[in-house]
Motif scaffolding. Sequence first.
Motif, PDB file in Angstrom:
ATOM      1  N   VAL A   1      -4.992 -18.694  14.313  1.00 34.66           N
ATOM      2  CA  VAL A   1      -4.127 -17.525  14.463  1.00 34.66           C
ATOM      3  C   VAL A   1      -2.740 -18.068  14.784  1.00 34.66           C
ATOM      4  O   VAL A   1      -2.580 -18.825  15.747  1.00 34.66           O
ATOM      5  CB  VAL A   1      -4.602 -16.585  15.586  1.00 34.66           C
ATOM      6  CG1 VAL A   1      -3.648 -15.406  15.717  1.00 34.66           C
ATOM      7  CG2 VAL A   1      -6.013 -16.098  15.336  1.00 34.66           C
ATOM      8  N   SER A   2      -1.758 -17.713  13.966  1.00 31.30           N
ATOM      9  CA  SER A   2      -0.417 -18.262  14.137  1.00 31.30           C
ATOM     10  C   SER A   2       0.608 -17.148  14.299  1.00 31.30           C
ATOM     11  O   SER A   2       0.437 -16.048  13.783  1.00 31.30           O
ATOM     12  CB  SER A   2      -0.039 -19.144  12.940  1.00 31.30           C
ATOM     13  OG  SER A   2      -0.127 -18.406  11.728  1.00 31.30           O
ATOM     14  N   ALA A   3       1.672 -17.456  15.011  1.00 30.24           N
ATOM     15  CA  ALA A   3       2.753 -16.496  15.231  1.00 30.24           C
ATOM     16  C   ALA A   3       4.094 -17.218  15.150  1.00 30.24           C
ATOM     17  O   ALA A   3       4.177 -18.440  15.276  1.00 30.24           O
ATOM     18  CB  ALA A   3       2.599 -15.820  16.589  1.00 30.24           C
ATOM     19  N   ALA A   4       5.147 -16.434  14.955  1.00 28.19           N
ATOM     20  CA  ALA A   4       6.527 -16.924  14.969  1.00 28.19           C
ATOM     21  C   ALA A   4       6.770 -18.024  13.946  1.00 28.19           C
ATOM     22  O   ALA A   4       7.510 -18.974  14.210  1.00 28.19           O
ATOM     23  CB  ALA A   4       6.923 -17.385  16.374  1.00 28.19           C
ATOM     24  N   VAL A   5       6.160 -17.912  12.770  1.00 26.23           N
ATOM     25  CA  VAL A   5       6.598 -18.742  11.645  1.00 26.23           C
ATOM     26  C   VAL A   5       8.063 -18.410  11.375  1.00 26.23           C
ATOM     27  O   VAL A   5       8.863 -19.280  11.046  1.00 26.23           O
ATOM     28  CB  VAL A   5       5.717 -18.494  10.398  1.00 26.23           C
ATOM     29  CG1 VAL A   5       6.326 -19.136   9.165  1.00 26.23           C
ATOM     30  CG2 VAL A   5       4.303 -19.029  10.629  1.00 26.23           C
TER      31      VAL A   5
ATOM     32  N   ASP B   1      -2.120 -14.799  10.123  1.00 25.16           N
ATOM     33  CA  ASP B   1      -0.719 -15.117  10.371  1.00 25.16           C
ATOM     34  C   ASP B   1      -0.012 -13.830  10.792  1.00 25.16           C
ATOM     35  O   ASP B   1      -0.023 -12.834  10.059  1.00 25.16           O
ATOM     36  CB  ASP B   1      -0.100 -15.697   9.099  1.00 25.16           C
ATOM     37  CG  ASP B   1       1.270 -16.297   9.330  1.00 25.16           C
ATOM     38  OD1 ASP B   1       1.541 -16.723  10.472  1.00 25.16           O
ATOM     39  OD2 ASP B   1       2.067 -16.348   8.376  1.00 25.16           O
ATOM     40  N   LEU B   2       0.606 -13.855  11.968  1.00 29.09           N
ATOM     41  CA  LEU B   2       1.172 -12.652  12.585  1.00 29.09           C
ATOM     42  C   LEU B   2       2.673 -12.561  12.327  1.00 29.09           C
ATOM     43  O   LEU B   2       3.426 -13.498  12.617  1.00 29.09           O
ATOM     44  CB  LEU B   2       0.902 -12.664  14.096  1.00 29.09           C
ATOM     45  CG  LEU B   2      -0.566 -12.878  14.505  1.00 29.09           C
ATOM     46  CD1 LEU B   2      -0.672 -13.046  16.023  1.00 29.09           C
ATOM     47  CD2 LEU B   2      -1.434 -11.717  14.041  1.00 29.09           C
ATOM     48  N   HIS B   3       3.102 -11.406  11.797  1.00 30.37           N
ATOM     49  CA  HIS B   3       4.513 -11.198  11.460  1.00 30.37           C
ATOM     50  C   HIS B   3       4.984  -9.824  11.928  1.00 30.37           C
ATOM     51  O   HIS B   3       4.181  -8.965  12.318  1.00 30.37           O
ATOM     52  CB  HIS B   3       4.723 -11.300   9.947  1.00 30.37           C
ATOM     53  CG  HIS B   3       4.653 -12.708   9.431  1.00 30.37           C
ATOM     54  ND1 HIS B   3       5.775 -13.473   9.193  1.00 30.37           N
ATOM     55  CD2 HIS B   3       3.584 -13.480   9.110  1.00 30.37           C
ATOM     56  CE1 HIS B   3       5.406 -14.664   8.749  1.00 30.37           C
ATOM     57  NE2 HIS B   3       4.080 -14.695   8.680  1.00 30.37           N
ATOM     58  N   THR B   4       6.299  -9.609  11.847  1.00 31.53           N
ATOM     59  CA  THR B   4       6.893  -8.289  12.085  1.00 31.53           C
ATOM     60  C   THR B   4       7.865  -8.004  10.940  1.00 31.53           C
ATOM     61  O   THR B   4       8.072  -8.841  10.059  1.00 31.53           O
ATOM     62  CB  THR B   4       7.688  -8.232  13.410  1.00 31.53           C
ATOM     63  OG1 THR B   4       8.928  -8.951  13.248  1.00 31.53           O
ATOM     64  CG2 THR B   4       6.909  -8.836  14.564  1.00 31.53           C
TER      65      THR B   4
END
Length: 347
Positions: free
Chosen positions: A54-58, A142-145
């Motif tokens: 689980v990844s964030a802030a790419v 993969d976590l995005h906004t």
Amino acid sequence: MKKVIDSLIIGEHTILPGQTKKIDLPVAKLYTDADVHLPIYIIRGKKPGPTMFVSAAVHGDELNGIEIIRRLINLKGFKISAGTLIAVPMVNVYGVVNQSRYMPDRRDLNRSFPGSAKGSLAARVANKFLKEVVSHCDYGIDLHTGAIHRSNLPQIRAHLQDEQTLALAKAFGVPVILNSEIIDGSLRDAAVENGTRVLLYEAGEALRFDEYSIRAGIQGIVNVLRHLNMMPKGRARKGVVNQFVANNSGWVRATSSGIVSHHFELGDQVKKGDVLADIGSPYGERLGQVLANKSGVIIGKQNIPLVQEGEAMYHIAYFKEDDEHIAEHIEIAEELVNKIDTNEGLL
């Protein structure tokens, strides 16, 4: 599933089944000769099973994912019973520090994969993340906004022609699932080449925490872990989230430059021809109107009340289902998620 091995090696660290470990993986140096590290949190179950990241802030200004991972790994009673979870709360550490979407070399990290150990700074970070994290994984989230001044309705984007990926997307549990083509140079592109199935979670706005998006993200990750039998099944929850799969979507753009009066919000269902917004002059004169070109649901929206002609304002998902109550189901889902108290423990 990738070959199950007893020893997981990331950098100079070995993580055995049943172990939990925090790793600061060196990725590069700053001008001051100070090291910059990639924070990695690994939880391994005692039983064999899949490996998921689980990844964030790419994109460094997309902060919701950082909070999702922070709360997830601190949930009371949270543990992995089988397989391995690799959580990376900040992939683009430079961007987070500078509150910027990009790397210091002005490159978009999510267009720099698979990268190179001897390439640009963005290429080196992409290569390190791919080799040290993604290469071990069967699955990823993969976590995005949305971008600055743009919000996204919680949604899953994925390659839905793949049955396993579609099953994961449905297991996540948000109402809107969008079929999304894989972009060259993206993390998803490199992951697919590696044989890793990836979900992209889009929710909220850059440089802001959105509580609904955060809670929905935590619940979604837990749902996927349970679907993969990496966590024990939870207690049955009241309420059912109806899901809608959109095979395509599109942006509606401003017809004039001016000051915006919005008539619809995120999650609203619109019909072809609906007036989404009026655009006026500083004197109150109406300069133009923004109309829905197709029927669908608003899954992305510009927040700043000023636009230039041609600027993207509303992202609308188009559904095959002839359902007049999609927006109603989205509201029900939001009510259910908002009742979740992550401080109480496991969801």
